[in-house]
Design a protein around this motif. Structure first.
Motif, PDB file in Angstrom:
ATOM      1  N   GLY A  59       0.785  -1.225   0.000  1.00 57.77           N
ATOM      2  CA  GLY A  59       0.000   0.000   0.000  1.00 57.77           C
ATOM      3  C   GLY A  59       0.817   1.276   0.000  1.00 57.77           C
ATOM      4  O   GLY A  59       0.252   2.373   0.106  1.00 57.77           O
ATOM      5  N   ALA A  60       2.142   1.172  -0.134  1.00 57.86           N
ATOM      6  CA  ALA A  60       2.985   2.373  -0.128  1.00 57.86           C
ATOM      7  C   ALA A  60       2.979   3.096  -1.462  1.00 57.86           C
ATOM      8  O   ALA A  60       3.458   4.225  -1.562  1.00 57.86           O
ATOM      9  N   GLY A  61       2.469   2.443  -2.503  1.00 58.13           N
ATOM     10  CA  GLY A  61       2.357   3.105  -3.804  1.00 58.13           C
ATOM     11  C   GLY A  61       3.599   3.035  -4.658  1.00 58.13           C
ATOM     12  O   GLY A  61       3.870   3.944  -5.441  1.00 58.13           O
ATOM     13  N   LYS A  62       4.361   1.936  -4.550  1.00 61.19           N
ATOM     14  CA  LYS A  62       5.595   1.831  -5.329  1.00 61.19           C
ATOM     15  C   LYS A  62       5.309   1.752  -6.827  1.00 61.19           C
ATOM     16  O   LYS A  62       6.058   2.301  -7.633  1.00 61.19           O
ATOM     17  N   SER A  63       4.214   1.064  -7.219  1.00 56.19           N
ATOM     18  CA  SER A  63       3.885   0.980  -8.646  1.00 56.19           C
ATOM     19  C   SER A  63       3.538   2.355  -9.201  1.00 56.19           C
ATOM     20  O   SER A  63       4.040   2.754 -10.262  1.00 56.19           O
ATOM     21  N   PHE A  64       2.677   3.092  -8.496  1.00 53.04           N
ATOM     22  CA  PHE A  64       2.305   4.417  -8.997  1.00 53.04           C
ATOM     23  C   PHE A  64       3.522   5.329  -9.062  1.00 53.04           C
ATOM     24  O   PHE A  64       3.705   6.073 -10.033  1.00 53.04           O
ATOM     25  N   LEU A  65       4.374   5.278  -8.048  1.00 54.35           N
ATOM     26  CA  LEU A  65       5.589   6.096  -8.055  1.00 54.35           C
ATOM     27  C   LEU A  65       6.441   5.784  -9.277  1.00 54.35           C
ATOM     28  O   LEU A  65       6.937   6.691  -9.952  1.00 54.35           O
ATOM     29  N   LYS A  89      17.948 -12.576   0.250  1.00 53.06           N
ATOM     30  CA  LYS A  89      18.713 -11.381   0.616  1.00 53.06           C
ATOM     31  C   LYS A  89      19.748 -10.995  -0.433  1.00 53.06           C
ATOM     32  O   LYS A  89      20.292  -9.888  -0.390  1.00 53.06           O
ATOM     33  N   THR A  90      20.036 -11.887  -1.375  1.00 56.78           N
ATOM     34  CA  THR A  90      21.085 -11.582  -2.356  1.00 56.78           C
ATOM     35  C   THR A  90      20.644 -10.554  -3.392  1.00 56.78           C
ATOM     36  O   THR A  90      21.471 -10.071  -4.162  1.00 56.78           O
ATOM     37  N   TRP A  91      19.347 -10.209  -3.426  1.00 54.69           N
ATOM     38  CA  TRP A  91      18.945  -9.089  -4.275  1.00 54.69           C
ATOM     39  C   TRP A  91      19.723  -7.832  -3.875  1.00 54.69           C
ATOM     40  O   TRP A  91      20.168  -7.064  -4.724  1.00 54.69           O
ATOM     41  N   LYS A  92      19.872  -7.625  -2.574  1.00 54.86           N
ATOM     42  CA  LYS A  92      20.635  -6.472  -2.091  1.00 54.86           C
ATOM     43  C   LYS A  92      22.098  -6.579  -2.488  1.00 54.86           C
ATOM     44  O   LYS A  92      22.727  -5.593  -2.891  1.00 54.86           O
ATOM     45  N   ASP A  93      22.660  -7.776  -2.347  1.00 51.60           N
ATOM     46  CA  ASP A  93      24.080  -7.965  -2.651  1.00 51.60           C
ATOM     47  C   ASP A  93      24.381  -7.663  -4.115  1.00 51.60           C
ATOM     48  O   ASP A  93      25.448  -7.147  -4.445  1.00 51.60           O
ATOM     49  N   ASN A  94      23.448  -7.997  -5.001  1.00 53.35           N
ATOM     50  CA  ASN A  94      23.681  -7.843  -6.434  1.00 53.35           C
ATOM     51  C   ASN A  94      23.309  -6.470  -6.966  1.00 53.35           C
ATOM     52  O   ASN A  94      23.650  -6.136  -8.097  1.00 53.35           O
ATOM     53  N   ALA A  95      22.609  -5.676  -6.169  1.00 55.58           N
ATOM     54  CA  ALA A  95      22.151  -4.358  -6.631  1.00 55.58           C
ATOM     55  C   ALA A  95      23.210  -3.291  -6.404  1.00 55.58           C
ATOM     56  O   ALA A  95      24.025  -3.379  -5.481  1.00 55.58           O
ATOM     57  N   ASP A  96      23.193  -2.269  -7.242  1.00 57.35           N
ATOM     58  CA  ASP A  96      24.032  -1.094  -7.023  1.00 57.35           C
ATOM     59  C   ASP A  96      23.405  -0.167  -5.994  1.00 57.35           C
ATOM     60  O   ASP A  96      24.103   0.573  -5.312  1.00 57.35           O
ATOM     61  N   GLN A  97      22.069  -0.214  -5.909  1.00 55.82           N
ATOM     62  CA  GLN A  97      21.359   0.682  -5.009  1.00 55.82           C
ATOM     63  C   GLN A  97      20.069   0.000  -4.559  1.00 55.82           C
ATOM     64  O   GLN A  97      19.384  -0.642  -5.353  1.00 55.82           O
ATOM     65  N   THR A  98      19.745   0.122  -3.264  1.00 56.97           N
ATOM     66  CA  THR A  98      18.446  -0.329  -2.767  1.00 56.97           C
ATOM     67  C   THR A  98      17.775   0.825  -2.026  1.00 56.97           C
ATOM     68  O   THR A  98      18.426   1.602  -1.326  1.00 56.97           O
ATOM     69  N   LEU A  99      16.463   0.929  -2.224  1.00 59.86           N
ATOM     70  CA  LEU A  99      15.655   1.992  -1.629  1.00 59.86           C
ATOM     71  C   LEU A  99      14.424   1.380  -0.984  1.00 59.86           C
ATOM     72  O   LEU A  99      13.969   0.305  -1.381  1.00 59.86           O
ATOM     73  N   PHE A 100      13.867   2.079  -0.015  1.00 59.62           N
ATOM     74  CA  PHE A 100      12.600   1.680   0.587  1.00 59.62           C
ATOM     75  C   PHE A 100      11.551   2.749   0.312  1.00 59.62           C
ATOM     76  O   PHE A 100      11.809   3.946   0.479  1.00 59.62           O
ATOM     77  N   GLN A 101      10.358   2.322  -0.097  1.00 65.01           N
ATOM     78  CA  GLN A 101       9.193   3.184  -0.183  1.00 65.01           C
ATOM     79  C   GLN A 101       8.327   2.862   1.026  1.00 65.01           C
ATOM     80  O   GLN A 101       7.761   1.784   1.141  1.00 65.01           O
ATOM     81  N   VAL A 102       8.260   3.803   1.977  1.00 65.33           N
ATOM     82  CA  VAL A 102       7.717   3.544   3.311  1.00 65.33           C
ATOM     83  C   VAL A 102       6.458   4.363   3.549  1.00 65.33           C
ATOM     84  O   VAL A 102       6.449   5.585   3.303  1.00 65.33           O
ATOM     85  N   LEU A 142      -5.449   8.294   0.964  1.00 65.45           N
ATOM     86  CA  LEU A 142      -4.072   8.429   0.501  1.00 65.45           C
ATOM     87  C   LEU A 142      -3.123   8.433   1.697  1.00 65.45           C
ATOM     88  O   LEU A 142      -3.477   8.873   2.783  1.00 65.45           O
ATOM     89  N   GLN A 143      -1.891   7.959   1.464  1.00 65.39           N
ATOM     90  CA  GLN A 143      -0.906   7.851   2.531  1.00 65.39           C
ATOM     91  C   GLN A 143       0.326   8.697   2.223  1.00 65.39           C
ATOM     92  O   GLN A 143       0.851   8.648   1.112  1.00 65.39           O
ATOM     93  N   ARG A 144       0.768   9.463   3.207  1.00 64.78           N
ATOM     94  CA  ARG A 144       2.095  10.069   3.088  1.00 64.78           C
ATOM     95  C   ARG A 144       3.121   8.949   3.060  1.00 64.78           C
ATOM     96  O   ARG A 144       2.991   7.958   3.774  1.00 64.78           O
ATOM     97  N   THR A 145       4.157   9.120   2.247  1.00 69.74           N
ATOM     98  CA  THR A 145       5.214   8.115   2.177  1.00 69.74           C
ATOM     99  C   THR A 145       6.567   8.822   2.137  1.00 69.74           C
ATOM    100  O   THR A 145       6.645  10.049   2.033  1.00 69.74           O
ATOM    101  N   ARG A 146       7.602   8.040   2.195  1.00 71.60           N
ATOM    102  CA  ARG A 146       8.941   8.581   1.986  1.00 71.60           C
ATOM    103  C   ARG A 146       9.792   7.537   1.265  1.00 71.60           C
ATOM    104  O   ARG A 146       9.649   6.330   1.489  1.00 71.60           O
ATOM    105  N   MET A 147      10.656   8.012   0.363  1.00 70.14           N
ATOM    106  CA  MET A 147      11.590   7.147  -0.342  1.00 70.14           C
ATOM    107  C   MET A 147      12.937   7.295   0.345  1.00 70.14           C
ATOM    108  O   MET A 147      13.546   8.369   0.342  1.00 70.14           O
TER     109      MET A 147
END
Length: 300
Positions: free
Chosen positions: A51-57, A218-231, A242-247
């Motif tokens: 429900g954080a809206g990662k697809s819409f973002l 957990k290896t998705w993180k190891d193989n990525a150059d950057q990881t972010l959270f949509q919270v 609607l929900q306030r979020t932060r990246m």
């Protein structure tokens, strides 16, 4: 000049040491897909709570990247339009279409119909949203064909488990194989090398103080150059649910998003035909209040 190194008895150099070229030139400015957010030619994993809206973002940022329109109150902007491939294996066609329309209308709501036309032409030329085209064993062949046809500079996979037909999302070996396929077989198919964003679900936190992480391997993180959270922000939602979020930045290498982007959504009017995401590097009063609620909850 780089120093050539020869094996004993060999007449030709086996490799050339690039260190001189690296150390004896001025520091290069990085090339960004979206300045200070996504670096060009990198593999990014965006982890979103339910429900954080990662697809819409991601639809919003994809349309911005493909047209040159600014998003997130000007925080996300491109110098020139990019070609974008978006593989949506997560949302129904109706929801996908609504996300695209609301994002487009939100980005262009201040423009007249005449002013919109050049951006619409760019979107039609550059933004390619594929729906339910993957999710099969030979997903990489389908992606390869699309890359060779469109030559994108941004590719979005929404989301990993469904796009890549992963039977066991806890399998680290499978995650590594998929990341290697993307890096070595797919990202190398066109020039310049595209940025790839993979959407992942966040793991539900059931205990106070539990570390925020992604669901599955957990290896998705190891193989990525950057990881972010949509919270999602804690507390009651805004009107219209609607929900306030932060990246939030989670892991960077040399470059990437370094500071949290605070996002406040709002519909333009009662028809809900346009959804605007207002962005800021600094939290407003309400964002601060919700962060304090979250910190208090985690401490208990």
């Amino acid at each position: 000049m780089p120093r050539a190194v020869k094996k004993k008895g060999s007449k030709r150099p086996d490799f050339v040491n690039p260190l001189v070229d690296i150390l004896c030139v001025e520091d290069e400015l990085p090339e960004w897909l979206l300045p200070d957010i996504f670096l060009s030619e990198t593999l990014v994993v965006l982890i979103g709570e339910s429900g954080a809206g990662k697809s819409f973002l991601c639809y919003l940022l994809s349309i911005a990247a493909s047209t040159g329109l600014s998003a997130l109150s000007g925080l996300a902007k491109v110098t020139e339009p990019k070609k974008v491939l978006y593989f949506d294996q997560e949302n129904s066609r109706q929801n996908r279409n609504a996300y695209i329309r609301r994002a487009w209308n939100g980005l262009t709501h201040k423009l007249s119909d005449h002013q919109k036309m050049p951006y619409l032409d760019r979107a039609i030329e550059n933004f390619w949203p594929f729906h339910m085209e993957l999710g099969v064993e030979h997903w990489a062949d389908k992606v390869s064909s699309a890359i060779e046809m469109i030559e994108p500079q941004l590719i979005v996979f929404d989301t990993a488990t469904s796009c890549f037909a992963i039977p066991d999302e806890n399998s680290n070996s499978m995650a590594t194989v998929i990341c290697n396929t993307i890096r070595n077989d797919l990202m190398t198919l066109c020039e310049p090398t595209p940025t790839v964003i993979i959407l992942k679900h966040a793991k539900t936190r059931t205990e106070a103080g539990q570390v925020r992480t992604m669901r599955g391997a957990k290896t998705w993180k190891d193989n990525a150059d950057q990881t972010l959270f949509q919270v999602k922000a804690q507390g009651r939602p805004l009107s219209d649910n609607l929900q306030r979020t932060r990246m939030m930045p989670d892991k960077n290498r040399a470059y990437g998003l370094e500071n949290t982007i605070y996002i406040t959504p709002r519909y333009l009017d009662g028809t809900k035909s346009a959804l605007i995401l207002e962005g800021s590097w600094k939290p407003d009063k309400e964002h601060k209040k919700r962060e304090q609620i979250e910190e208090y909850t985690e401490e208990k």
